[in-house]
Design a protein around this motif. Structure first.
Motif, mmCIF file in Angstrom:
data_model
loop_
_atom_site.group_PDB
_atom_site.id
_atom_site.type_symbol
_atom_site.label_atom_id
_atom_site.label_comp_id
_atom_site.label_asym_id
_atom_site.label_seq_id
_atom_site.Cartn_x
_atom_site.Cartn_y
_atom_site.Cartn_z
ATOM 1 N N SER A 180 0.822 -1.212 0.000
ATOM 2 C CA SER A 180 0.000 0.000 0.000
ATOM 3 C C SER A 180 0.856 1.263 0.000
ATOM 4 O O SER A 180 0.614 2.194 -0.771
ATOM 5 N N ALA A 181 1.861 1.297 0.856
ATOM 6 C CA ALA A 181 2.734 2.470 0.931
ATOM 7 C C ALA A 181 3.437 2.702 -0.407
ATOM 8 O O ALA A 181 3.572 3.844 -0.868
ATOM 9 N N LYS A 182 3.872 1.634 -1.034
ATOM 10 C CA LYS A 182 4.531 1.731 -2.338
ATOM 11 C C LYS A 182 3.605 2.316 -3.397
ATOM 12 O O LYS A 182 3.983 3.210 -4.166
ATOM 13 N N ASN A 183 2.369 1.823 -3.435
ATOM 14 C CA ASN A 183 1.430 2.299 -4.452
ATOM 15 C C ASN A 183 1.034 3.750 -4.219
ATOM 16 O O ASN A 183 0.883 4.519 -5.177
ATOM 17 N N HIS A 184 0.867 4.131 -2.953
ATOM 18 C CA HIS A 184 0.561 5.535 -2.672
ATOM 19 C C HIS A 184 1.739 6.436 -3.041
ATOM 20 O O HIS A 184 1.536 7.569 -3.504
ATOM 21 N N HIS A 185 2.952 5.950 -2.873
ATOM 22 C CA HIS A 185 4.119 6.731 -3.317
ATOM 23 C C HIS A 185 4.111 6.878 -4.837
ATOM 24 O O HIS A 185 4.324 7.979 -5.365
#
Length: 411
Positions: free
Chosen positions: A193-198
């Motif tokens: 999730s953190a990767k995709n939001h970045h």
């Protein structure tokens, strides 16, 4: 069959479009695709228009596409309206591809559009609480939630039952079964999730464009443990369109072509929960790689259907981008991030880019076309040659009702 090429794509921003309906959003995306391709409206030989919710939200159930696109000058040629849940526009592209590959048309259009935001609660419920869909998911949850009851959240996790979603319950069961079998951690799911939001901070068309680190993802409200709010795809409005043509027709247009190496659409089937080799996504991937003459190691960039963060882990394993049980570790190591071994959902994915149901598949293709053309700006994957879009829709039994995979090549 003939070789088929994408020569034009278009996509609206995803998010809330309070003043725009399905038809206007579709016209925006199609107009952009026509301009990108250098194709006049009367040059389209067949059109395929995907939508799921317009009947419930706007009261228009029939001839949606003809009403939407006649104002642009699309007329006389074959026109088909499609409903295939989240796979709607993927199916539209598949059908367009069959027309061009089979020699029935030289140029074809696929479009997906959706208007989901409404202040009318009854209309919204009509979209997401369809009787048989809800029953199928509810039966799955009732049967299999007890089988993962031993996979418990940490003591500090606060679960608000008012936020529960039956569809996210189904994702959560799959996630918890994976955690037990392979040791996948809550933090690894949060890393997706953190990767995709970045990634979405570099995509001006994304619904959300803000950084959320792993700690913030874990601290967010829990929808269905282990899934927190940032791990789940939002409700979105938006549209995407793609124009394809035969090799003979390429010289007539100005669009920078991208070759379609494979387009495969399959229904799900009845099988045991957890049967990896019989899953719809797995079988679709095997056929797609065979059709393309490629292996998972050839893929440079992928867009997958991350209706939840765990779904990305599942799909990169099922498609062979990594071994079973390795998806969480790969995400946590940075291997699926921009600059990693196999960048996944560089658009921001459904979790952050948004998820207007029937438009999602062609939004994936739009991103891959930009990547293979080298025109995705700061999020461009360097020297990308092959891209893969993985999409799924609906739910019957223990899996998605339909699965579609498209593999593209830079030319």
């Amino acid at each position: 069959m003939r070789d088929v090429f994408i020569i034009g794509t278009g996509m609206t921003p995803f998010g809330k479009h309070k003043e725009k309906g399905c038809a206007e959003l579709a016209r925006m995306a199609v107009s952009e695709a026509l301009k990108d391709a250098g194709v006049p409206p009367d040059g389209i030989g067949a059109s395929f228009y995907a939508n799921t919710a317009q009947g419930a939200i706007e009261g228009q159930y029939g001839i949606k596409g003809q009403l939407a696109l006649r104002p642009l000058g699309l007329e006389r040629s074959p026109f088909v309206n499609i409903e295939n849940a989240c796979c709607g526009s993927s199916a539209a592209l598949y059908l367009a591809w069959t027309q061009v590959a089979g020699g029935f048309a030289d140029v074809a259009l696929a479009v997906g559009t959706e208007k989901l935001y409404t202040d009318d609660r009854e209309k919204k419920l009509a979209v997401f609480n369809q009787k048989e869909d809800t029953k199928s998911v509810s039966d799955f949850v009732a049967t299999y939630m007890p089988t993962v009851a031993d996979v418990q959240p940490p003591p500090e996790a606060v679960i608000d039952e008012k936020l529960r979603s039956i569809f996210m319950d189904a994702y959560a069961i799959n996630a918890r079964a994976h955690m037990r079998k392979y040791g996948t951690t809550w933090r690894q799911i949060a890393a997706v999730s953190a990767k995709n939001h970045h990634h979405s901070t570099m995509n001006p068309l994304s619904q959300f464009q803000n950084e959320i680190d792993i700690e913030a993802v874990l601290a967010a409200r829990i929808i269905a443990w282990p899934l927190t709010l940032p791990m789940c795809a939002p409700v979105s409005d938006g549209a995407a369109a793609t124009i394809i043509c035969s090799e003979n027709a390429l010289k007539r247009f100005t669009g920078q072509p991208v070759k379609i190496r494979a387009s495969v659409l399959k229904s799900g089937s009845n099988h045991e929960f957890g049967d990896y080799e019989r899953s719809a996504c797995r079988l679709t991937a095997v056929e797609a790689f065979k059709q393309a003459g490629l292996t998972p190691k050839d893929i440079s960039v992928a867009e997958v259907h991350d209706g939840s963060a765990f779904a990305e882990i599942s799909q990169i394993e099922l498609t062979g981008l990594c071994a079973p049980g390795e998806g969480g570790k790969l995400a946590e190591s940075g291997g699926t991030a921009l600059g990693g071994r196999i960048p996944v959902n560089v658009s921001g994915g459904l979790e952050s880019k948004g998820h207007p149901i029937a438009a999602t598949g062609l939004a994936q293709v739009h991103e891959l076309v930009l990547q293979l053309r080298g025109t995705a700006g700061k999020r461009t994957v360097e020297k990308a040659r092959f891209g893969m879009a993985v999409n799924g829709g609906g739910f019957i039994g223990v899996e998605e009702a339909v699965s579609c995979i498209t593999i593209l090549e830079r030319v």
